[in-house]
Design a protein around this motif. Structure first.
Motif, PDB file in Angstrom:
ATOM      1  N   ARG A   2       0.836  -1.293   0.005  1.00  0.00           N
ATOM      2  CA  ARG A   2       0.052   0.204  -0.139  1.00  0.00           C
ATOM      3  C   ARG A   2       0.936   1.385   0.006  1.00  0.00           C
ATOM      4  O   ARG A   2       1.669   1.236   0.559  1.00  0.00           O
ATOM      5  CB  ARG A   2      -0.744  -0.292   1.263  1.00  0.00           C
ATOM      6  N   ASN A 117      -6.049   8.885  -5.785  1.00  0.00           N
ATOM      7  CA  ASN A 117      -5.959   7.346  -5.790  1.00  0.00           C
ATOM      8  C   ASN A 117      -5.957   6.895  -4.512  1.00  0.00           C
ATOM      9  O   ASN A 117      -6.747   5.777  -4.089  1.00  0.00           O
ATOM     10  CB  ASN A 117      -4.508   7.006  -6.444  1.00  0.00           C
ATOM     11  N   GLU A 121      -8.932   4.321  -3.507  1.00  0.00           N
ATOM     12  CA  GLU A 121      -8.834   2.808  -2.867  1.00  0.00           C
ATOM     13  C   GLU A 121      -9.340   2.792  -1.540  1.00  0.00           C
ATOM     14  O   GLU A 121     -10.164   1.737  -1.175  1.00  0.00           O
ATOM     15  CB  GLU A 121      -7.154   2.716  -2.533  1.00  0.00           C
ATOM     16  N   GLU A 125     -12.705   0.049  -0.681  1.00  0.00           N
ATOM     17  CA  GLU A 125     -12.539  -0.973   0.599  1.00  0.00           C
ATOM     18  C   GLU A 125     -13.446  -0.535   1.498  1.00  0.00           C
ATOM     19  O   GLU A 125     -13.775  -1.556   2.422  1.00  0.00           O
ATOM     20  CB  GLU A 125     -11.180  -0.874   1.020  1.00  0.00           C
ATOM     21  N   GLY A 164      -2.816   3.932  -9.403  1.00  0.00           N
ATOM     22  CA  GLY A 164      -2.828   3.034  -7.910  1.00  0.00           C
ATOM     23  C   GLY A 164      -1.913   3.832  -7.124  1.00  0.00           C
ATOM     24  O   GLY A 164      -1.531   4.979  -7.232  1.00  0.00           O
TER      25      GLY A 164
END
Length: 478
Positions: A2, A117, A121, A125, A164
């Motif tokens: 991460r 980004n 993410e 989640e 990402g």
């Protein structure tokens, strides 16, 4: 791995202390673990909306004056009144990799991309958010990513495509071709359009009727998508997206008598604006603060319209010349003209103006060009005349003359969108030369008369030397 373990809200939310519209979402005071940043609607909303504050907190940023003045000097709009080596490079279309502004045009969009980004993410989640809030925030984040990449690809050509949060991959990524960058822009905007709501959000409330136009909604995604389709020669799709915005009754072209009010905050023409953040001494937008002379009678405009170019481009009786161009005559009898779309430099309280990013008039011109590209010259003429009528000009009767429609379209884009987000510069570099010479652009037709040292490859900026030094892969072919 991460990219982040913690989201630093001191960075994400810097500058928002004066921004009441964002404060009601709740502002964490320190670092919050990523798992907590998206554990409730308030902190998740703060994570995304914090990006807007960073975009407009300070002067001379990518998201305010630099995206106005630099491409205007690269084109044929205006020039700086004094000697500045950094500005001269843009004026002469000979920007060096060491230029002090170049790094800002590169690094700041990537900073915002990194933040969104992270948000994408975290939002994807999270299982703790209400479905509507999660949908709205994902849409805003993808819209912002597309927005940043749109300007990166138009300034630099192929750029690293980072979607990402793996820092090791991101720091060594090479450039992607323009086609791939545009494909990502369009994919993000299509996703955003599906996720965003029609109304403008207020804090954690989404799809509201009374929200300020300072966070993207579904129409904002359509508006930018229409432009992206136009720039990639997908004219039918561009026409469809622009038509959806034009037919949306939330937006109206301001009437001629109110054309001076187009750039007020939340004007009926505004689709998306960036809220004023630093409002000390009554300051509104950074654009107004920089451009407008302190003394409107005897002051010195820092940025002046170029004679024989934009200075003289307006037809007699054009309301845009009267309302959007400032004029100061010196004791020697020389009249300087300067951009005056924003009216507030200081001493306007409460804030009356926000930075305009997307507005309805552009959608008419996008649709006109898209129709022209599809040989619907009558439809293009109708849209051009809608913009002319609002400017108190007579409609044109072009009789399906292809060349006449093209020149009318170029003229209206020039005098309607001047000094806004580089429209004129991007038009000159994307339109083919009227000579029909392969590889030549409209910039090659127009700019050599103004800039004797003009070179065709100047339609792209060089990569900043600091970026290349830290990532040698940027030098590789793609």
């Amino acid at each position: 791995m991460r990219f982040f373990k913690y989201i630093t809200f001191l960075a994400l939310l810097s500058g928002l202390n004066a921004c009441d519209s964002f404060l009601d979402v709740g502002v964490p005071k320190d670092e919050i673990a990523a798992e907590l940043a998206f554990s409730d609607n308030k902190t998740a909303t703060a994570s995304v909306t914090g990006v807007y504050g960073r975009m407009n907190q300070l002067n001379y940023q990518f998201a305010n004056v630099l995206s106005m003045i630099l491409p205007a000097m690269q084109a044929d709009e205006f020039t700086y009144a004094f000697v500045s080596a950094a500005y001269e490079e843009y004026k002469n279309n000979a920007v060096l990799p060491s230029n002090q502004f170049l790094n800002t045009l590169w690094t700041q969009p990537y900073e915002y991309i990194a933040q969104v980004n992270m948000c994408i993410e975290g939002l994807e989640e999270s299982t703790a958010l209400s479905p509507d809030v999660k949908s709205q925030l994902l849409g805003e984040a993808k819209f912002l990513r597309a927005f940043c990449y749109f300007y990166l690809v138009n300034n630099f050509g192929g750029v690293p495509l980072i979607v990402g949060t793996n820092v090791n991959e991101n720091n060594t990524k090479g450039r992607s071709p323009e086609t791939e960058v545009y494909a990502q822009i369009i994919a993000d905007l299509k996703d955003a359009k599906e996720s965003l709501f029609a109304g403008y959000p207020q804090g954690v409330e989404v799809n509201t009727a009374g929200g300020e136009r300072i966070r993207p909604n579904k129409a904002a995604a359509s508006a930018l998508l229409a432009r992206a389709y136009l720039y990639t020669n997908q004219s039918a799709l561009a026409e469809a997206e622009a038509t959806a915005v034009i037919n949306n009754t939330t937006y109206k072209l301001m009437p001629t008598d109110d054309i001076g009010k187009v750039f007020l905050k939340n004007s009926e023409e505004a689709i998306w604006q960036i809220q004023a953040i630093n409002t000390a001494n009554g300051r509104n937008t950074w654009e107004g603060f920089l451009i407008i002379p302190a003394n409107l009678v005897t002051g010195t405009p820092l940025f002046r319209l170029i004679p024989n170019h934009l200075y003289d481009a307006f037809e007699s009786g054009d309301a845009r010349d009267e309302n959007w161009v400032g004029k100061i005559t010196t004791a020697a009898g020389v009249t300087h003209k300067y951009p005056h779309k924003y009216k507030a430099r200081f001493a306007v309280t409460p804030v009356a103006e926000y930075t305009m990013v997307l507005r309805l008039a552009e959608q008419y011109l996008i649709r006109a060009e898209a129709r022209y590209n599809q040989q619907n010259y009558g439809g293009a003429e109708a849209d051009i005349n809608a913009i002319r009528s609002r400017a108190d000009l007579d409609g044109l009767a072009l009789n399906n003359d292809k060349d006449a429609v093209r020149m009318a379209l170029e003229q209206e884009r020039r005098v309607e969108l001047f000094a806004e987000w580089g429209h004129r510069w991007y038009d000159l570099r994307r339109w083919p030369s009227v000579t029909g010479q392969a590889g030549k652009t409209r910039a090659d037709d127009i700019l050599p008369a103004l800039k004797p040292s003009w070179k065709a490859d100047a339609i792209y900026l060089p990569l900043p030397e600091t970026a290349v030094a830290s990532n040698p892969n940027l030098n590789k072919d793609f």
